[in-house]
Design a protein around this motif. Sequence first.
Motif, PDB file in Angstrom:
ATOM      1  N   GLY A 150       7.349  34.009   9.406  1.00 17.65           N
ATOM      2  CA  GLY A 150       6.080  33.723   8.656  1.00 17.65           C
ATOM      3  C   GLY A 150       6.011  32.154   8.007  1.00 17.65           C
ATOM      4  N   ASP A 151       7.389  31.658   8.156  1.00 16.56           N
ATOM      5  CA  ASP A 151       7.300  30.284   7.776  1.00 16.56           C
ATOM      6  C   ASP A 151       6.626  29.165   8.871  1.00 16.56           C
ATOM      7  N   SER A 152       6.210  29.589   9.997  1.00 18.63           N
ATOM      8  CA  SER A 152       5.851  28.744  10.706  1.00 18.63           C
ATOM      9  C   SER A 152       4.319  28.312  10.396  1.00 18.63           C
ATOM     10  N   ALA A 153       4.264  26.897  10.383  1.00 21.81           N
ATOM     11  CA  ALA A 153       3.045  26.216   9.707  1.00 21.81           C
ATOM     12  C   ALA A 153       3.605  24.878   9.695  1.00 21.81           C
ATOM     13  N   VAL A 154       2.398  23.883   9.193  1.00 19.47           N
ATOM     14  CA  VAL A 154       2.522  22.746   8.981  1.00 19.47           C
ATOM     15  C   VAL A 154       2.923  22.372   7.620  1.00 19.47           C
ATOM     16  N   TYR A 155       3.893  21.607   7.495  1.00 17.28           N
ATOM     17  CA  TYR A 155       4.521  21.312   6.184  1.00 17.28           C
ATOM     18  C   TYR A 155       4.137  19.976   5.726  1.00 17.28           C
ATOM     19  N   PHE A 156       3.330  19.463   4.549  1.00 22.77           N
ATOM     20  CA  PHE A 156       3.119  18.263   4.188  1.00 22.77           C
ATOM     21  C   PHE A 156       3.608  17.788   3.033  1.00 22.77           C
ATOM     22  N   CYS A 157       4.182  16.768   3.005  1.00 28.40           N
ATOM     23  CA  CYS A 157       4.771  16.201   1.673  1.00 28.40           C
ATOM     24  C   CYS A 157       3.429  15.261   1.030  1.00 28.40           C
ATOM     25  N   ALA A 158       3.622  15.167  -0.224  1.00 23.53           N
ATOM     26  CA  ALA A 158       2.354  14.407  -1.045  1.00 23.53           C
ATOM     27  C   ALA A 158       3.254  13.629  -2.061  1.00 23.53           C
ATOM     28  N   GLU A 159       2.516  12.483  -2.432  1.00 25.99           N
ATOM     29  CA  GLU A 159       3.194  11.892  -3.722  1.00 25.99           C
ATOM     30  C   GLU A 159       1.953  11.358  -4.664  1.00 25.99           C
ATOM     31  N   ASN A 160       2.272  11.270  -5.730  1.00 30.60           N
ATOM     32  CA  ASN A 160       0.980  10.791  -6.552  1.00 30.60           C
ATOM     33  C   ASN A 160       0.686   9.319  -6.668  1.00 30.60           C
ATOM     34  N   SER A 161       0.449   8.754  -5.439  1.00 33.18           N
ATOM     35  CA  SER A 161      -0.281   7.399  -5.316  1.00 33.18           C
ATOM     36  C   SER A 161       0.175   6.522  -6.155  1.00 33.18           C
ATOM     37  N   GLY A 162       1.539   5.962  -6.344  1.00 33.87           N
ATOM     38  CA  GLY A 162       2.004   5.094  -7.024  1.00 33.87           C
ATOM     39  C   GLY A 162       1.985   5.244  -8.643  1.00 33.87           C
ATOM     40  N   GLY A 163       2.189   6.452  -8.900  1.00 32.41           N
ATOM     41  CA  GLY A 163       2.048   6.916 -10.253  1.00 32.41           C
ATOM     42  C   GLY A 163       1.012   7.275 -10.831  1.00 32.41           C
ATOM     43  N   SER A 164      -0.247   7.525 -10.074  1.00 32.51           N
ATOM     44  CA  SER A 164      -1.620   8.015 -10.513  1.00 32.51           C
ATOM     45  C   SER A 164      -1.311   9.379 -10.992  1.00 32.51           C
ATOM     46  N   ASN A 165      -2.200   9.607 -12.200  1.00 29.81           N
ATOM     47  CA  ASN A 165      -2.010  10.929 -12.962  1.00 29.81           C
ATOM     48  C   ASN A 165      -3.116  11.802 -12.315  1.00 29.81           C
ATOM     49  N   TYR A 166      -3.680  11.691 -11.060  1.00 22.75           N
ATOM     50  CA  TYR A 166      -4.669  12.689 -10.501  1.00 22.75           C
ATOM     51  C   TYR A 166      -4.963  12.603  -8.966  1.00 22.75           C
ATOM     52  N   LYS A 167      -4.343  11.317  -8.352  1.00 20.11           N
ATOM     53  CA  LYS A 167      -4.451  11.360  -6.870  1.00 20.11           C
ATOM     54  C   LYS A 167      -2.977  11.624  -6.162  1.00 20.11           C
ATOM     55  N   GLY A 172       0.653  -1.039   0.057  1.00 13.61           N
ATOM     56  CA  GLY A 172       0.034   0.050  -0.067  1.00 13.61           C
ATOM     57  C   GLY A 172       0.844   1.232  -0.001  1.00 13.61           C
ATOM     58  N   GLU A 173       0.175   2.419  -0.014  1.00 14.80           N
ATOM     59  CA  GLU A 173       1.011   3.761  -0.002  1.00 14.80           C
ATOM     60  C   GLU A 173       1.055   3.987   1.302  1.00 14.80           C
ATOM     61  N   ASN A 174       2.458   4.565   1.655  1.00 14.21           N
ATOM     62  CA  ASN A 174       2.700   5.296   2.845  1.00 14.21           C
ATOM     63  C   ASN A 174       3.548   6.275   2.744  1.00 14.21           C
ATOM     64  N   VAL A 175       3.216   7.420   3.141  1.00 14.77           N
ATOM     65  CA  VAL A 175       3.891   8.676   3.037  1.00 14.77           C
ATOM     66  C   VAL A 175       4.272   9.253   4.362  1.00 14.77           C
ATOM     67  N   GLY A 176       5.349   9.150   5.026  1.00 10.69           N
ATOM     68  CA  GLY A 176       5.378   9.477   6.454  1.00 10.69           C
ATOM     69  C   GLY A 176       6.583  10.553   6.686  1.00 10.69           C
ATOM     70  N   LEU A 177       6.553  11.082   7.911  1.00 13.34           N
ATOM     71  CA  LEU A 177       7.465  11.939   8.054  1.00 13.34           C
ATOM     72  C   LEU A 177       8.426  11.602   9.296  1.00 13.34           C
ATOM     73  N   HIS A 178       9.774  11.740   9.190  1.00  8.91           N
ATOM     74  CA  HIS A 178      10.555  11.367  10.282  1.00  8.91           C
ATOM     75  C   HIS A 178      10.277  12.253  11.688  1.00  8.91           C
ATOM     76  N   LEU A 179      10.076  13.660  11.500  1.00 16.94           N
ATOM     77  CA  LEU A 179       9.917  14.390  12.766  1.00 16.94           C
ATOM     78  C   LEU A 179       8.484  15.074  12.390  1.00 16.94           C
ATOM     79  N   PRO A 180       7.963  14.805  13.706  1.00 16.99           N
ATOM     80  CA  PRO A 180       6.397  15.546  13.606  1.00 16.99           C
ATOM     81  C   PRO A 180       6.523  16.864  13.969  1.00 16.99           C
ATOM     82  N   THR A 181       7.590  17.416  14.769  1.00 22.22           N
ATOM     83  CA  THR A 181       7.579  18.898  14.914  1.00 22.22           C
ATOM     84  C   THR A 181       9.174  19.234  14.870  1.00 22.22           C
ATOM     85  N   LEU A 182       9.371  20.538  14.631  1.00 16.11           N
ATOM     86  CA  LEU A 182      10.501  21.054  14.394  1.00 16.11           C
ATOM     87  C   LEU A 182      10.300  22.604  14.896  1.00 16.11           C
ATOM     88  N   SER A 183      11.527  22.826  15.545  1.00 18.93           N
ATOM     89  CA  SER A 183      11.570  24.365  16.297  1.00 18.93           C
ATOM     90  C   SER A 183      12.808  24.866  15.809  1.00 18.93           C
TER      91      SER A 183
END
Lengths: 118, 113
Positions: free
Chosen positions: B83-100, B1-12
């Motif tokens: 102003g860079d303070s925020a939540v940052y998300f990475c995203a992938e195109n779900s196994g090569g999907s052309n829309y998801k 299945g697909e799994n996009v995860g992050l090593h660090l949940p918070t960064l200061s």
Amino acid sequence: GAGVSQSPSNKVTEKGKDVELRCDPISGHTALYWYRQRLGQGLEFLIYFQGNSAPDKSGLPSDRFSAERTGESVSTLTIQRTQQEDSAVYLCASSLAPIWDSGANVLTFGAGSRLTVL
Amino acid sequence: GENVGLHLPTLSVQEGDNSIINCAYSNSASDYFIWYKQESGKGPQFIIDIRSNMDKRQGQRVTVLLNKTVKHLSLQIAATQPGDSAVYFCAENSGGSNYKLTFGKGTLLTVNP
């Protein structure tokens, strides 16, 4: 419009009631998406529209969830018989075309509709 | 299945320092990656994207690095500002999907003045 508009911005409802969430995408954007974001979580894919058709509804959590799009424009996400676990921010996004067409055709998100089910 | 995860949940970080936000993905068929920034009460905003035929792409104060060998993605922000303070998300195109797009859980970046 200039961006993706969603309404209502906030909705508080009682368990068991039905809710409708509206999305007005950017004019001319053929692709439209609904995502759900629970508190402190990432975005969970719900449904994808290309034009008025929904070729991928695989993310809808149950048959209580449905969505439609008309005029290749406005979309409505309907949740029937709401449950407390439906509480989340529902985000709509649109793009000119499916994402692979060009790096410029990225998803533009609305500010979301925050749903709270009591 | 697909799994996009992050090593660090918070960064200061301190204002002016460089920030690095990391992301791991498990679907080797994904070939398009995006970073989004989400400020409180707002929808995610596109920052930068990269395709799998590249290993680095630069924008204004941001750089995305892609290491396909270890399926790792990072976002570097130079001279981090409040102003860079925020939540940052990475995203992938779900196994090569052309829309998801499949999103990770996000990293909260806090910039201290």
